[in-house]
Design an enzyme around this catalytic site. Structure first.
Site, PDB file in Angstrom:
ATOM      1  N   ASP A   1      -7.159  -6.404  -5.078  1.00  0.00           N
ATOM      2  CA  ASP A   1      -6.805  -5.377  -6.066  1.00  0.00           C
ATOM      3  C   ASP A   1      -6.900  -5.901  -7.486  1.00  0.00           C
ATOM      4  O   ASP A   1      -7.116  -5.132  -8.424  1.00  0.00           O
ATOM      5  CB  ASP A   1      -5.375  -4.878  -5.815  1.00  0.00           C
TER       6      ASP A   1
ATOM      7  N   HIS B   1     -51.747  19.836  -1.368  1.00  0.00           N
ATOM      8  CA  HIS B   1     -51.488  18.416  -1.143  1.00  0.00           C
ATOM      9  C   HIS B   1     -52.752  17.740  -0.591  1.00  0.00           C
ATOM     10  O   HIS B   1     -53.139  16.654  -1.038  1.00  0.00           O
ATOM     11  CB  HIS B   1     -50.347  18.222  -0.130  1.00  0.00           C
TER      12      HIS B   1
ATOM     13  N   GLN C   1       0.828  -1.206   0.000  1.00  0.00           N
ATOM     14  CA  GLN C   1       0.000   0.000   0.000  1.00  0.00           C
ATOM     15  C   GLN C   1       0.863   1.257   0.000  1.00  0.00           C
ATOM     16  O   GLN C   1       0.525   2.254  -0.636  1.00  0.00           O
ATOM     17  CB  GLN C   1      -0.917  -0.012   1.220  1.00  0.00           C
TER      18      GLN C   1
ATOM     19  N   GLU D   1      -9.663   2.097   4.303  1.00  0.00           N
ATOM     20  CA  GLU D   1     -10.042   1.658   2.961  1.00  0.00           C
ATOM     21  C   GLU D   1      -9.896   0.135   2.861  1.00  0.00           C
ATOM     22  O   GLU D   1     -10.810  -0.563   2.420  1.00  0.00           O
ATOM     23  CB  GLU D   1      -9.131   2.344   1.934  1.00  0.00           C
ATOM     24  N   HIS D   2      -8.728  -0.380   3.251  1.00  0.00           N
ATOM     25  CA  HIS D   2      -8.459  -1.817   3.281  1.00  0.00           C
ATOM     26  C   HIS D   2      -8.163  -2.225   4.717  1.00  0.00           C
ATOM     27  O   HIS D   2      -7.394  -1.550   5.403  1.00  0.00           O
ATOM     28  CB  HIS D   2      -7.239  -2.183   2.427  1.00  0.00           C
TER      29      HIS D   2
ATOM     30  N   HIS E   1       1.952   3.014  -3.304  1.00  0.00           N
ATOM     31  CA  HIS E   1       0.992   3.726  -4.149  1.00  0.00           C
ATOM     32  C   HIS E   1       1.401   5.180  -4.374  1.00  0.00           C
ATOM     33  O   HIS E   1       1.317   5.695  -5.485  1.00  0.00           O
ATOM     34  CB  HIS E   1      -0.408   3.686  -3.526  1.00  0.00           C
TER      35      HIS E   1
END
Length: 428
Positions: free
Chosen positions: A356, A415, A255, A322-323, A258
């Site tokens: 992934d 209404h 990770q 996220e993960h 990235h």
């Protein structure tokens, strides 16, 4: 990686902080580019491609001949891997199809929903330091299953005006309709507003740098929907004394590579495990081609020692990663306690890389703590639920008086009257 030992509640807030990105300066640049693309269309996109991607383009569209050429440039082994991943992604997302049911909420009142695909979607695929052809599969496959009529893909070309061949092969495999050579803010603007070449879409998907993210957020204010707000990629690993330190270090580094603004978090009940992982990170880091990027990301990252598995999970839920990778002996028990996470990986062998690429789950996920409120991309991301209802005369008798009373209480006389005229009609 900074180590926290038995942190206080105050330190938890510090641990959960993401790297701060000051985007105030780039917002004006993004707005200028978007407005220019809105006004001048293809001409503006080509100019920005020359300026930012150093590619001189006569046409934005990728031709069938270019895709055919790409097929010959990608190895048979990689093509087989792409097909395997596509098959698994298709199987997982096809199982998410919505089955609507008609419900009689009371006698004479029937309500139901149907799922309808978004007609035109745009996919943004980064093509810089890491051309993410896997993201093509993740975004286009569910779009195709959902039944989106037009799937438009934008990705930056290289200096020769060519798109990465693996991106083109993945696009053909997943069923992309049209592909265009456009990157960055100009690509987002082209899909949001439409140009002479690029169709206007109704929703934009895909990752990108801070300029792309800012552009997506700006166009979402009035022009087009987007998949989710997003920030740099991240992972949280929960590891007890039974974890494999080599595996944990590899997961953290996968990770960290990235980008320099990525973040990794290790939470453990074992100080010995934290030290083993630190040593492994150092060893493996020196073997990575993207060492400098990963090293910068590790400066934003933390290892945390806590007393119990309950504390591990509580801190993870507070972080909302996220993960989330759970490498503990009781991973099934801990999985049941997950509240906030984008995608969860259980046991020693479920590395984040599997998700992934090829396990079938989607890797387009909420970052920056947005997992507290957002899901990752799934089949529903490409659909809208349209609600239907039918009322018979008996339905009017059942709910009509309640509707009149509630409308009157809200002082919405028109209404109330819409129901009153129907009540009067069935009395006659």
């Amino acid at each position: 990686m900074r180590i926290y030992r038995n942190p206080t509640n105050k330190e938890w807030a510090e641990i959960c902080q993401r790297p701060h990105l000051d985007i105030t300066q780039l917002q004006a640049t993004v707005s200028t580019v978007l407005n220019d693309v809105r006004t001048r269309g293809d001409e503006a996109v080509k100019e920005y491609e020359e300026r930012f991607d150093h590619a001189v383009l006569s046409s934005l569209a990728v031709t069938e001949a270019e895709i055919d050429e790409a097929e010959g440039l990608v190895s048979e082994e990689l093509k087989k891997a792409i097909k395997l991943a596509h098959a698994n992604i298709h199987k997982f997302h096809a199982a998410q199809k919505f089955a609507g049911h008609k419900i009689e909420s009371c006698e004479g009142v029937v309500c139901w929903q149907k799922s309808v695909a978004i007609e035109k979607v745009g996919l943004y695929i980064p093509g810089g330091t890491a051309p993410l052809f896997s993201t093509v599969l993740m975004l286009a496959t569910p779009a195709k299953i959902a039944g989106c009529k037009e799937i438009v893909l934008c990705t930056p070309p290289n200096r020769e005006g060519k798109v990465n061949p693996a991106i083109l092969v993945a696009a053909r495999t997943a069923g992309v309709s049209k592909i265009f050579k456009a990157g960055g803010v100009q690509a987002i603007g082209a899909m949001a507003y439409g140009t002479e070449s690029v169709p206007k879409v109704f929703k934009i998907f895909g990752p990108g740098n801070q300029y792309v993210m800012a552009a997506k957020q700006q166009v979402s204010l009035g022009e087009v929907a987007i998949d989710m707000p997003a920030g740099p990629s991240e992972v949280c690993v929960l590891a007890d004394e039974t974890a494999n330190a080599e595996f944990v270090a590899a997961d953290l580094l996968s990770q960290a590579e990235h980008g320099i603004d990525s973040q990794v978090l290790l939470i453990s009940t074992s100080e010995e495990m934290i030290q083993k992982v630190q040593d492994e990170v150092e060893r493996q880091l020196n073997l990575l081609p993207r060492k400098e990027i990963a090293q910068k990301a590790l400066e934003n990252s933390r290892s945390v020692l806590v007393g119990t598995s309950e504390e591990m999970m509580a801190l993870s839920n507070a972080y909302a990663p996220e993960h989330l990778i759970i490498q503990t002996k009781n991973y099934e028990e801990m999985a049941a306690q997950v509240i906030n996470a984008g995608s969860v990986f259980l046991g020693q062998y479920a590395c984040e890389s599997a998700g992934d690429y090829a396990s079938g789950t989607n890797h387009t996920l909420p970052t920056h703590g947005y997992a507290t409120a957002y899901s990752g991309v799934n089949l529903d991301s490409y659909c809208r639920k349209i609600t239907f209802q039918h009322l018979s005369e008996e339905g009017i008798r059942q709910i009509g008086p309640a509707v009149e009373l509630m409308a009157e209480a809200e002082q919405l006389d028109a209404h109330k009257n819409a129901m009153t005229v129907r009540i009067n009609a069935i009395k006659n």
